[in-house]
Scaffold this motif. Sequence first.
Motif, PDB file in Angstrom:
ATOM      1  N   PRO A  86       0.838  -1.200   0.000  1.00  0.00           N
ATOM      2  CA  PRO A  86       0.000   0.000   0.000  1.00  0.00           C
ATOM      3  C   PRO A  86       0.875   1.253   0.000  1.00  0.00           C
ATOM      4  O   PRO A  86       1.946   1.276   0.612  1.00  0.00           O
ATOM      5  N   THR A  87       0.411   2.278  -0.681  1.00  0.00           N
ATOM      6  CA  THR A  87       1.175   3.526  -0.748  1.00  0.00           C
ATOM      7  C   THR A  87       1.082   4.271   0.581  1.00  0.00           C
ATOM      8  O   THR A  87       0.206   3.987   1.412  1.00  0.00           O
ATOM      9  N   ARG A  88       1.960   5.235   0.766  1.00  0.00           N
ATOM     10  CA  ARG A  88       1.964   6.016   1.998  1.00  0.00           C
ATOM     11  C   ARG A  88       0.642   6.772   2.144  1.00  0.00           C
ATOM     12  O   ARG A  88       0.062   6.858   3.220  1.00  0.00           O
ATOM     13  N   GLY A  89       0.142   7.306   1.028  1.00  0.00           N
ATOM     14  CA  GLY A  89      -1.128   8.040   1.068  1.00  0.00           C
ATOM     15  C   GLY A  89      -2.294   7.144   1.450  1.00  0.00           C
ATOM     16  O   GLY A  89      -3.169   7.547   2.219  1.00  0.00           O
ATOM     17  N   SER A  90      -2.336   5.919   0.906  1.00  0.00           N
ATOM     18  CA  SER A  90      -3.447   5.024   1.233  1.00  0.00           C
ATOM     19  C   SER A  90      -3.388   4.605   2.700  1.00  0.00           C
ATOM     20  O   SER A  90      -4.422   4.469   3.353  1.00  0.00           O
ATOM     21  N   LYS A  91      -2.170   4.435   3.251  1.00  0.00           N
ATOM     22  CA  LYS A  91      -2.041   4.130   4.684  1.00  0.00           C
ATOM     23  C   LYS A  91      -2.562   5.301   5.519  1.00  0.00           C
ATOM     24  O   LYS A  91      -3.279   5.099   6.502  1.00  0.00           O
ATOM     25  N   ARG A  92      -2.209   6.527   5.106  1.00  0.00           N
ATOM     26  CA  ARG A  92      -2.644   7.719   5.842  1.00  0.00           C
ATOM     27  C   ARG A  92      -4.170   7.843   5.802  1.00  0.00           C
ATOM     28  O   ARG A  92      -4.813   8.087   6.826  1.00  0.00           O
ATOM     29  N   ARG A  93      -4.769   7.633   4.624  1.00  0.00           N
ATOM     30  CA  ARG A  93      -6.223   7.714   4.505  1.00  0.00           C
ATOM     31  C   ARG A  93      -6.911   6.632   5.326  1.00  0.00           C
ATOM     32  O   ARG A  93      -7.946   6.872   5.947  1.00  0.00           O
ATOM     33  N   HIS A  94      -6.323   5.452   5.358  1.00  0.00           N
ATOM     34  CA  HIS A  94      -6.878   4.343   6.142  1.00  0.00           C
ATOM     35  C   HIS A  94      -6.874   4.700   7.630  1.00  0.00           C
ATOM     36  O   HIS A  94      -7.873   4.503   8.330  1.00  0.00           O
ATOM     37  N   ARG A  95      -5.745   5.224   8.129  1.00  0.00           N
ATOM     38  CA  ARG A  95      -5.660   5.621   9.541  1.00  0.00           C
ATOM     39  C   ARG A  95      -6.639   6.737   9.856  1.00  0.00           C
ATOM     40  O   ARG A  95      -7.286   6.746  10.902  1.00  0.00           O
ATOM     41  N   ALA A  96      -6.785   7.706   8.924  1.00  0.00           N
ATOM     42  CA  ALA A  96      -7.710   8.829   9.143  1.00  0.00           C
ATOM     43  C   ALA A  96      -9.152   8.329   9.221  1.00  0.00           C
ATOM     44  O   ALA A  96      -9.930   8.788  10.061  1.00  0.00           O
ATOM     45  N   ALA A  97      -9.511   7.389   8.354  1.00  0.00           N
ATOM     46  CA  ALA A  97     -10.870   6.839   8.365  1.00  0.00           C
ATOM     47  C   ALA A  97     -11.126   6.080   9.665  1.00  0.00           C
ATOM     48  O   ALA A  97     -12.210   6.185  10.260  1.00  0.00           O
ATOM     49  N   LYS A  98     -10.132   5.330  10.142  1.00  0.00           N
ATOM     50  CA  LYS A  98     -10.276   4.599  11.404  1.00  0.00           C
ATOM     51  C   LYS A  98     -10.427   5.581  12.572  1.00  0.00           C
ATOM     52  O   LYS A  98     -11.230   5.368  13.479  1.00  0.00           O
ATOM     53  N   LYS A  99      -9.675   6.660  12.542  1.00  0.00           N
ATOM     54  CA  LYS A  99      -9.740   7.659  13.605  1.00  0.00           C
ATOM     55  C   LYS A  99     -11.105   8.333  13.619  1.00  0.00           C
ATOM     56  O   LYS A  99     -11.713   8.538  14.675  1.00  0.00           O
ATOM     57  N   GLN A 100     -11.609   8.662  12.419  1.00  0.00           N
ATOM     58  CA  GLN A 100     -12.915   9.307  12.327  1.00  0.00           C
ATOM     59  C   GLN A 100     -14.008   8.374  12.862  1.00  0.00           C
ATOM     60  O   GLN A 100     -14.887   8.797  13.605  1.00  0.00           O
TER      61      GLN A 100
END
Length: 140
Positions: A112-126
């Motif tokens: 997974p790309t760095r951006g997709s990891k960041r978006r995944h973490r952001a969605a989990k946080k939300q």
Amino acid sequence: MDLQVSPVLTIPASELGWRFSRSSGPGGQHVNTTDSRVELFWNIAASPTLGEEDRELLLDHLGPRLVAGTLTVTSSEQRSQRRNRERALEKLAQLIREALAPAGPKRRPTKPTRGSKRRHRAAKKQRSDVKQQRRRPSAE
């Protein structure tokens, strides 16, 4: 009638076996009196038509469907035995074609790309925050 699977493979009618029984499919009262259900079977393990490589490939790919090296296909969708016979021949030819087809390219593993990891973490946080808001407030 011989079964033409591909331009290089034809199964002679002498290797194919047929069995007929009463169908539970469409047909009304007629279905109770005629043997319109068709079972077509072909013994892959004992077939002189196949080369050794093709036989191994078929036995490997169709292994779970085989009983003592014999592949069985049934058809009872149509009202007439003749059409069910044609349908069973089509099904058998399609199964053999798919089993003999060369395997596709292997899957190339990706990360997974760095951006997709960041978006995944952001969605989990939300999602975590939404659930946090639903909790009952503490007694303090």
